[in-house]
Motif scaffolding. Structure first.
Motif, PDB file in Angstrom:
ATOM      1  N   ILE A   1       0.842  -1.196   0.000  1.00 28.74           N
ATOM      2  CA  ILE A   1       0.000   0.000   0.000  1.00 28.74           C
ATOM      3  C   ILE A   1       0.877   1.247   0.000  1.00 28.74           C
ATOM      4  CG2 ILE A   1      -1.649   1.319   1.375  1.00 28.74           C
ATOM      5  CD1 ILE A   1      -2.978  -1.012   0.134  1.00 28.74           C
ATOM      6  N   ARG A   2       1.943   1.199   0.810  1.00 35.08           N
ATOM      7  CA  ARG A   2       2.854   2.353   0.834  1.00 35.08           C
ATOM      8  C   ARG A   2       3.503   2.509  -0.535  1.00 35.08           C
ATOM      9  NH1 ARG A   2       3.796  -0.290   5.568  1.00 35.08           N
ATOM     10  NH2 ARG A   2       3.127   0.824   7.443  1.00 35.08           N
TER      11      ARG A   2
ATOM     12  N   ALA B   1       2.395   1.603  -3.385  1.00 32.86           N
ATOM     13  CA  ALA B   1       1.409   2.111  -4.343  1.00 32.86           C
ATOM     14  C   ALA B   1       1.326   3.622  -4.241  1.00 32.86           C
ATOM     15  CB  ALA B   1       0.052   1.487  -4.064  1.00 32.86           C
ATOM     16  N   ALA B   2       1.245   4.121  -3.010  1.00 39.31           N
ATOM     17  CA  ALA B   2       1.110   5.564  -2.825  1.00 39.31           C
ATOM     18  C   ALA B   2       2.370   6.292  -3.281  1.00 39.31           C
ATOM     19  CB  ALA B   2       0.813   5.873  -1.366  1.00 39.31           C
ATOM     20  N   TYR B   3       3.538   5.794  -2.851  1.00 37.41           N
ATOM     21  CA  TYR B   3       4.787   6.446  -3.267  1.00 37.41           C
ATOM     22  C   TYR B   3       4.933   6.389  -4.780  1.00 37.41           C
ATOM     23  CZ  TYR B   3       6.413   6.837   1.523  1.00 37.41           C
ATOM     24  OH  TYR B   3       6.537   7.178   2.842  1.00 37.41           O
TER      25      TYR B   3
ATOM     26  N   ALA C   1       2.872  10.230  -4.093  1.00 35.86           N
ATOM     27  CA  ALA C   1       2.390  10.802  -2.833  1.00 35.86           C
ATOM     28  C   ALA C   1       3.598  11.057  -1.941  1.00 35.86           C
ATOM     29  CB  ALA C   1       1.425   9.840  -2.154  1.00 35.86           C
ATOM     30  N   SER C   2       3.524  12.115  -1.139  1.00 38.53           N
ATOM     31  CA  SER C   2       4.626  12.381  -0.213  1.00 38.53           C
ATOM     32  C   SER C   2       4.494  11.456   0.993  1.00 38.53           C
ATOM     33  CB  SER C   2       4.586  13.830   0.236  1.00 38.53           C
ATOM     34  OG  SER C   2       3.422  14.036   1.005  1.00 38.53           O
TER      35      SER C   2
ATOM     36  N   GLN D   1       1.465  12.354   3.012  1.00 37.74           N
ATOM     37  CA  GLN D   1       0.216  11.946   2.349  1.00 37.74           C
ATOM     38  C   GLN D   1       0.037  10.439   2.419  1.00 37.74           C
ATOM     39  OE1 GLN D   1       1.171  13.768  -1.365  1.00 37.74           O
ATOM     40  NE2 GLN D   1      -0.311  15.404  -1.114  1.00 37.74           N
ATOM     41  N   THR D   2       1.117   9.724   2.229  1.00 33.89           N
ATOM     42  CA  THR D   2       1.030   8.264   2.280  1.00 33.89           C
ATOM     43  C   THR D   2       0.530   7.808   3.640  1.00 33.89           C
ATOM     44  OG1 THR D   2       2.848   8.119   0.732  1.00 33.89           O
ATOM     45  CG2 THR D   2       2.327   6.139   1.973  1.00 33.89           C
TER      46      THR D   2
ATOM     47  N   HIS E   1      -3.191   9.455   4.335  1.00 30.93           N
ATOM     48  CA  HIS E   1      -4.310   9.022   3.498  1.00 30.93           C
ATOM     49  C   HIS E   1      -4.484   7.518   3.455  1.00 30.93           C
ATOM     50  CE1 HIS E   1      -3.714  12.968   1.052  1.00 30.93           C
ATOM     51  NE2 HIS E   1      -4.355  13.170   2.184  1.00 30.93           N
ATOM     52  N   HIS E   2      -3.407   6.780   3.617  1.00 30.67           N
ATOM     53  CA  HIS E   2      -3.514   5.341   3.366  1.00 30.67           C
ATOM     54  C   HIS E   2      -3.164   4.476   4.564  1.00 30.67           C
ATOM     55  CE1 HIS E   2      -4.243   6.233  -0.772  1.00 30.67           C
ATOM     56  NE2 HIS E   2      -3.197   7.013  -0.786  1.00 30.67           N
TER      57      HIS E   2
ATOM     58  N   LEU F   1      -5.967   2.543   7.539  1.00 33.16           N
ATOM     59  CA  LEU F   1      -5.964   1.083   7.609  1.00 33.16           C
ATOM     60  C   LEU F   1      -5.537   0.603   8.986  1.00 33.16           C
ATOM     61  CD1 LEU F   1      -4.483   0.189   4.135  1.00 33.16           C
ATOM     62  CD2 LEU F   1      -6.789  -0.174   4.957  1.00 33.16           C
TER      63      LEU F   1
END
Ligand SMILES: Nc1ncnc2c1ncn2[C@@H]1O[C@H](COP(=O)(O)OP(=O)(O)O)[C@@H](O)[C@H]1O
Ligand SMILES: [Mg+2]
Lengths: 235, 256, 397
Positions: free
Chosen positions: C281-282, C284-286, C290-291, C294-295, C298-299, C303
């Motif tokens: 998930i991290r 995916a965001a990076y 995403a900073s 934000q990671t 937001h994610h 969770l």
């Protein structure tokens, strides 16, 4: 080349090569035997050539079956892929050569009453062609590029000799119309031999492709040699 | 290699260390624009490591050090004034295991454009989501369930959703690390077909341990072994007549 | 080997022989040991519950007596005069004491009389409930019996238990002050421990470099969770009361002290929850640019939230049942009034239970048990909440 990780694939590749060599052996013998039947006017030998052609045909079918399934199941790449592709082509050339030998034998049977009168040139031609076939098969067996190049090189001589033989044959027929039947027989035999030589060249070229990955078809011998030595790029 | 084609990424002398362990020993490689380039090689040879250098995902790993140049259209992505976050909007990434966010399909696509301020929520966003899903050839399958969780899709659909999510940022390059290794052959075929379509607009780099996939889907193939680039060339050449014996052994399955 | 002999050998191998039977018996024995241990544990638990409930249940009822009350002028100065002398000893002094105040508030009541149910003395209560050691004198016993026949004595629902603070008179003692104290202390604990703990965990898990220093911090946090809780009391005393000047016995002092104690638990639980969020998930965001912030925001955090809440609730539940550290910061005192500010003297439920358990009057015994029941009910509800949140967090992504 190191062993294949898949033992069964390795075995299949080995057996494929053996089959080609066996088929090549049969073809070579058929050419020799058909020439013997010509020179010795021996119809039993000619009959034998015709009978044995069935074995060659059967091998062709068998090898085709093998290459088909290997393509489907093993997804060969690189050297393996080139070996299989070369095999597919070589098998056709061998089978055609076998047919041409059979053609010689059939001609012998049909002209039993009128054997050849002048055999020396045709004998030399046959020797050359048989050596060509042998070179091609050796090249395949040992992945021997020198043998392959020798085979291709020999073709020029074969062509020259073939043309000389036909000219000579023509003079005999013009001299003496009774010689015409024998002359036609000589012409057929010569033509078949020349074509067997062409097939041998094809085989040699496929061996080069198989070993090097370069396509040397339809270029002259010098260029082929240059390509192989890496002096020249194909395109 | 023909000279009229343009380099998207130019890599020169790239070395990488994980602590004391040198994982890449100086890689030189040109990745061509609008082509699919495949990295193949045995496990642990540094394919993923190299791929992750291309959008600086390795920055996150403690003790990871990089030397050499990676140029994106001539711009050094490791230059000190480069913003990594911005870089990743130009070079997107799709991972081995499909990893949609546990949010709705719509949100999965809309997330990145929103945080990058590309479009406002509303009709513009709807359009962007649709375009991205269409480009990833998954629109027809999900258009009626945009509000359902992305994690409820099948593996292959999830992976295409992840590709759509990457496309939504409109990157120049898409990096894919073994994107099909968790998928069945049909889903794999769909992804490969998709790559073929996407290369009209994007430069694609894919790591795969499936040589048939590299053969089927890529234009160029690079063979890595133990942190070195052994051979690089047109895929058809690599797979019919590789010039290096180690490449030959690997792709014919004689590696052992 | 022929097929037949092979099959015979297989049959012999499959047949249970001595060795195999021994193995089966060992398996069986092991299972029984486990079952016995489980049974024993269950037995203790049942014993505990039966004991507490049987002791505590009667506390939810309290004896009352129907008497004639006369609100004469003179009652203002001597509340004893309000009821007939005969019954005076049967009535709780805590009720009698309130009469003058009632009259102050409602002057119109002066001069009236009323027959009303009034709180009985604890001795009457204990006598009626049939408890040994009720200490009710013989003559009053007879009187109570007589009243009982007249229907002038009853056991009514003990609302005072929930609406009164502590008292030296058992019939008047309730848990209100300590319950309010507990809520206040817990709120303060939560207010301090949860944000600090969660932030610390996020920093350590998502941002901190992995070096000697952070490893040291990590080891220390893990150790802190294991040290005896009374040490937190000493720490709280030293820091909050002696150094920062927070009033002794106050909810603030208690809340801060318990926050110290809960902090490691929350940090550990939060880190576990963060670590349980898949790396993919991290990535995916990076990968989408995403900073870090934000990671995480937001994610990762959404969770991890159920896990964080679970951990926090368990930490708070533990804090709620804690007495030792509060002893040190002076919350184990006699405090009859519900606190009106976080700086006022406060006590908490477990402290109240502890205080009652030390009283010499037997009537406090049932109140102790009832207090424990309330405490248990609260703790069990908190744990149930934690379990529900954990189950919700077990979704896959
Ligand atoms: N985060 C890491 N820390 C240390 N070593 C790593 C890390 N990631 C990968 N490696 C090592 O680097 C080498 C290359 O790994 P990787 O790039 O994942 O290989 P591939 O993707 O080709 O299978 C391997 O030897 C691996 O053990
Ligand atoms: Mg990898």
């Amino acid at each position: 080349m190191p062993e294949h990780t898949l033992k069964r694939f390795e075995d299949e590749l080995t057996s494929l090569k053996e089959k080609i060599l066996a088929m090549g052996g049969l073809v070579e013998k058929a050419v020799r035997r058909s020439m013997k039947s010509v020179l010795q006017v021996d119809t039993s030998k000619a009959q034998k050539v015709i009978d044995r052609d069935r074995a060659i045909n059967a091998l062709e079918v068998e090898i085709d079956e093998m290459t088909r399934s290997m393509l489907a199941l093993r997804q060969p790449a690189a050297g393996d892929l080139r070996l299989i592709i070369a095999t597919i082509k070589i098998v056709t050339d061998l089978e055609r050569s076998g047919d041409l030998a059979e053609g010689i034998a059939e001609a012998v049977l049909q002209s039993e009453e009128n054997p050849l009168t002048h055999t020396s040139t045709i004998e030399t031609l046959a020797d050359l062609v048989i050596r060509q076939v042998k070179d091609a098969l050796d090249a395949f067996a040992r992945s021997d590029l020198d043998a392959a190049l020798k085979c291709i090189e020999r073709d020029k001589k074969v062509n020259k000799l073939y043309k000389a033989m036909q000219r000579e044959n023509l003079t005999y027929m013009l001299e003496d119309p009774r010689q015409i039947t024998a002359g036609l027989l000589a012409s057929t035999i010569g033509k078949n031999l020349e074509r067997i030589g062409d097939h041998a060249v094809n085989i040699a070229e496929m061996v080069i492709y198989m070993v090097k990955g370069h396509d040397v078809r339809h270029v002259d011998h010098k260029t082929a040699a240059a390509i192989l030595s890496g002096e020249l790029d194909e395109d | 290699m023909a000279t009229d084609m343009k380099n998207k990424l130019t890599i020169r002398g790239l070395k990488l260390w994980y602590g004391d362990f040198e994982a890449l020993h100086g890689i030189d490689l040109d990745i061509l624009a609008g082509k699919v380039t495949a990295f193949i090689g045995p496990s642990g040879c540094g394919k993923s490591t190299f791929l992750r250098c291309l959008n600086r995902m390795n920055d996150r790993i403690a003790g990871c050090r990089v030397e050499g140049d990676v140029l994106l259209e001539g711009n050094d992505i490791y230059a000190p004034d480069v913003d990594v976050v911005q870089l990743r909007t130009h070079i997107g990434m799709v991972f081995q295991k499909p990893n949609p966010f546990p949010k709705s399909i719509y949100e999965n696509i809309a997330y990145a454009p929103r945080i990058h301020g590309m479009v406002q929520d509303g009709p513009d966003m709807d359009e962007l989501v649709e375009t991205a899903l269409r480009k990833a050839s998954i629109w027809d399958e999900v258009k009626d369930k945009l509000q359902q969780p992305g994690t409820a899709l099948s593996g292959g659909q999830q992976q295409r959703l992840c590709i759509a999510r990457t496309i939504a940022v409109q990157p120049d390059v898409i990096l894919m690390d073994e994107p099909c290794s968790a998928l069945d052959p049909i889903a794999t075929a769909k992804i490969e077909e998709l790559m073929d379509e996407l290369k009209q607009e994007y430069t694609i780099v894919i790591v795969t341990h499936n040589m048939q996939q590299a053969a089927r889907a890529s234009d160029y193939t690079a063979y890595f072994y133990l942190g070195d680039l052994i051979e690089y060339g047109e895929t058809s050449q690599i797979f019919t007549a590789p010039s290096n014996q180690r490449t030959e052994d690997y792709i014919t399955g004689r590696f052992g | 080997m022929s097929d037949a002999s092979k099959s015979n050998a297989l049959r012999a191998d499959l047949r249970a022989d001595k060795r195999k039977r021994r193995r089966a018996r060992a398996d069986m024995r092991f299972k029984w040991y486990g079952l016995t241990a489980l049974g024993l544990a269950m037995l203790f638990l049942v014993f505990f519950f039966v004991d507490i409930i049987s002791k505590g249940l009667p506390a939810f009822q309290q004896a009352e007596i129907l008497v004639q009350v006369s609100y004469s002028e003179s009652v203002k100065s001597n509340y004893n005069r309000a009821v007939d002398k005969r019954y005076r000893k049967l009535i709780s002094r805590s009720w009698l004491r309130t009469i003058p105040m009632q009259l102050e508030e409602h002057p119109d009541m002066i001069g009236t009389t009323a027959e009303q149910w009034v709180l009985a003395d604890y001795r009457v209560d204990q006598f009626l409930k049939g408890h040994e050691g009720h200490k009710l004198k013989k003559k009053y016993q007879k009187l109570v019996r007589q009243l009982q026949e007249e229907g002038k004595v009853r056991l009514a629902f003990n609302s005072g238990f929930f609406s009164n603070g502590d008292s030296k008179l058992p019939e008047n003692a309730g848990i209100l002050a300590s319950a309010v104290g507990s809520v206040l202390v817990l709120l303060l604990t939560m207010l301090f421990a949860v944000p600090v703990g969660v932030m610390t965990a996020i920093y350590l898990e998502e941002f901190a470099p992995d070096n000697r220093f952070t490893q040291l911090i990590e080891v220390n946090i893990n150790n802190l969770a294991a040290i005896p809780s009374i040490l937190y009391g000493l720490l709280g005393l030293a820091i909050f009361i002696n150094f920062m000047g927070v009033p002794r016995s106050s909810a603030l002092a208690g809340g801060l002290t318990l926050a110290l104690m809960t902090l490691p638990i929350i940090i550990i639980a939060t880190r576990a929850a963060l670590r349980a969020v898949p790396e993919s998930i991290r990535e995916a965001a990076y990968g989408l640019g995403a900073s870090s912030l934000q990671t995480v925001w937001h994610h990762v955090l959404p969770l991890a939230m159920p896990g964080i809440l679970t951990g926090s609730i368990i930490g708070l539940a533990q804090a709620m049942g804690e007495t030792a550290p509060l002893l040190i910061v002076g919350m184990m005192a006699y405090i009859p009034e519900a606190p009106h500010s976080i700086l006022a003297a406060t006590t908490v439920l477990p402290a109240q239970v502890y205080t009652w358990s030390g009283e010499s009057i037997r009537a406090f015994e049932e109140r102790t048990a009832a207090g424990i029941m309330v405490l248990l009910a609260v703790l069990l509800s908190l744990n149930a909440l934690a379990i529900r949140l954990r189950n919700r967090s077990e979704q896959t992504w």
